[in-house]
Design an enzyme around this catalytic site. Structure first.
Site, PDB file in Angstrom:
ATOM      1  N   ARG A   1       0.867  -1.178   0.000  1.00 37.47           N
ATOM      2  CA  ARG A   1       0.000   0.000   0.000  1.00 37.47           C
ATOM      3  C   ARG A   1       0.906   1.230   0.000  1.00 37.47           C
ATOM      4  NH1 ARG A   1      -2.135  -3.365   4.236  1.00 37.47           N
ATOM      5  NH2 ARG A   1      -4.239  -4.146   3.765  1.00 37.47           N
TER       6      ARG A   1
ATOM      7  N   LYS B   1      -2.220  -1.857   8.013  1.00 36.15           N
ATOM      8  CA  LYS B   1      -3.396  -1.283   8.676  1.00 36.15           C
ATOM      9  C   LYS B   1      -3.479  -1.780  10.115  1.00 36.15           C
ATOM     10  CE  LYS B   1      -6.403  -0.538   4.666  1.00 36.15           C
ATOM     11  NZ  LYS B   1      -7.713  -0.865   4.069  1.00 36.15           N
TER      12      LYS B   1
ATOM     13  N   HIS C   1      -2.060   2.109  -5.924  1.00 38.59           N
ATOM     14  CA  HIS C   1      -2.760   0.864  -5.596  1.00 38.59           C
ATOM     15  C   HIS C   1      -2.878  -0.054  -6.815  1.00 38.59           C
ATOM     16  CE1 HIS C   1      -4.382  -0.420  -1.778  1.00 38.59           C
ATOM     17  NE2 HIS C   1      -5.350  -1.069  -2.387  1.00 38.59           N
TER      18      HIS C   1
ATOM     19  N   ARG D   1      -0.224  -2.532  -6.728  1.00 42.35           N
ATOM     20  CA  ARG D   1      -0.533  -3.568  -5.720  1.00 42.35           C
ATOM     21  C   ARG D   1      -1.506  -4.590  -6.305  1.00 42.35           C
ATOM     22  NH1 ARG D   1      -1.098  -4.676  -0.068  1.00 42.35           N
ATOM     23  NH2 ARG D   1      -3.241  -4.982   0.646  1.00 42.35           N
TER      24      ARG D   1
ATOM     25  N   HIS E   1      -4.100  -8.917   3.947  1.00 42.27           N
ATOM     26  CA  HIS E   1      -5.559  -8.897   4.065  1.00 42.27           C
ATOM     27  C   HIS E   1      -5.983  -9.692   5.296  1.00 42.27           C
ATOM     28  CE1 HIS E   1      -6.204  -8.145  -0.526  1.00 42.27           C
ATOM     29  NE2 HIS E   1      -6.013  -7.033   0.150  1.00 42.27           N
TER      30      HIS E   1
ATOM     31  N   TYR F   1      -9.491 -11.019  -6.691  1.00 47.08           N
ATOM     32  CA  TYR F   1      -8.569 -11.197  -7.802  1.00 47.08           C
ATOM     33  C   TYR F   1      -8.912 -12.412  -8.651  1.00 47.08           C
ATOM     34  CZ  TYR F   1      -6.038  -7.620  -5.358  1.00 47.08           C
ATOM     35  OH  TYR F   1      -5.711  -6.445  -4.747  1.00 47.08           O
TER      36      TYR F   1
END
Length: 298
Positions: free
Chosen positions: A148, A172, A244, A247, A270, A279
């Site tokens: 990110r 995150k 992004h 990514r 994630h 994806y």
């Protein structure tokens, strides 16, 4: 207590109990502040403990005229979380958004770049300047590690474990993970560190920050966006891209070449594999090839 007091308490809960990042907490808070602004504008004097489903429903109808369905769904989700917290703390017995449904929105598939397009972006960088060497390293790192933009700009020199072939990423909610880094990308980082970064007037507090601007301070998110968008214009790329996008391309290319979803999930950081599963929807042709190559009844 007034709204500000409840909001401050909620922010502490998000930070301490749930370990959310400052940016995420600000996003959650913004949704509540928007409701407060609506109440002020309409002279509705009521606390979060007493606010009714009808008033919240009126607010949702109001914002539906101003924002798209995706933003509306996010606001409803944010408010549900706030009122669930009030129930958790025994301030309320019910959630006024319990019966309010978010608008149905389709899953938005992320844009990706082909390997040729990524090579074209990197080839368009002017390497005659120190910033050019830095920018090439930035793009290579974003794409080869699937970072990110916030993870890239906060990457530390002390997070580089090249002997082991990994870098440590703080994602995150301040959750840390180790991501593999290729010898190819390591080479560019070492070149940038030794030939460009060492010559900068590094400011106090940024001695360990890997990527710096010309004044020796940490780069901003906006600067990374600008670098990539300018390169897209330079090669006449007819796609709307951002950091992004690299990514997304990282994840999609791994999947196309046979990587399993669980491994991709771990590298992307994630929390849920459901997020990574998006994806799978990017390349139906690839899925057909998987069946043709590996199914016993092909």
């Amino acid at each position: 207590m007034n709204w500000k007091t409840y909001i401050k308490s909620y922010q502490s809960y998000l930070r301490i109990e749930r370990g959310l990042s400052k940016n995420t907490i600000e996003n959650y808070t913004f949704d509540i502040v928007r409701l407060c602004d609506y109440l002020d504008h309409n002279a509705i004097d009521i606390s979060p403990v007493k606010i009714s489903e009808e008033i919240v429903q009126q607010f949702i109808y109001h914002i539906a005229k101003e924002v798209n369905p995706r933003s509306q769904a996010r606001i409803i989700s944010g408010l549900k979380s706030f009122f669930s917290y009030l129930i958790f703390e025994d301030y309320r017995n019910d959630n006024p958004l319990e019966l309010i449904e978010a608008p149905r929105i389709g899953r938005k598939l992320p844009d990706t770049l082909s390997l040729i397009e990524i090579d074209q972006l990197i080839a368009a960088i002017d390497l005659s300047s120190n910033e050019g060497e830095r920018n090439r390293t930035i793009l290579e790192t974003l794409y080869s590690c699937g970072l990110r933009v916030s993870e890239l700009i906060t990457l530390k020199i002390s997070d580089l474990f090249f002997d082991e072939g990994f870098i440590k990423i703080t994602g995150k909610g301040n959750k840390q993970r180790f991501v593999p880094i290729s010898a190819f990308t390591q080479k560019y980082i070492e070149l940038y560190k030794n030939e460009v970064r060492n010559k900068l007037p590094i400011q106090k507090g940024f001695e360990d920050t890997l990527f710096l601007n010309r004044r020796g301070k940490q780069l901003t998110r906006a600067m990374i966006f600008t670098i990539i968008k300018d390169l897209a214009v330079k090669i006449n790329l007819k796609k709307t891209i951002s950091p992004h996008t690299l990514r997304h391309s990282f994840a999609s290319h791994l999947l196309e070449n046979g990587a399993d979803l669980r491994s991709i999930q771990l590298m992307l950081g994630h929390e849920s594999i459901t997020t990574t599963e998006i994806y799978v929807h990017l390349d139906r042709k690839h899925l057909t090839q998987v069946v043709n190559n590996f199914h016993p009844r092909k």
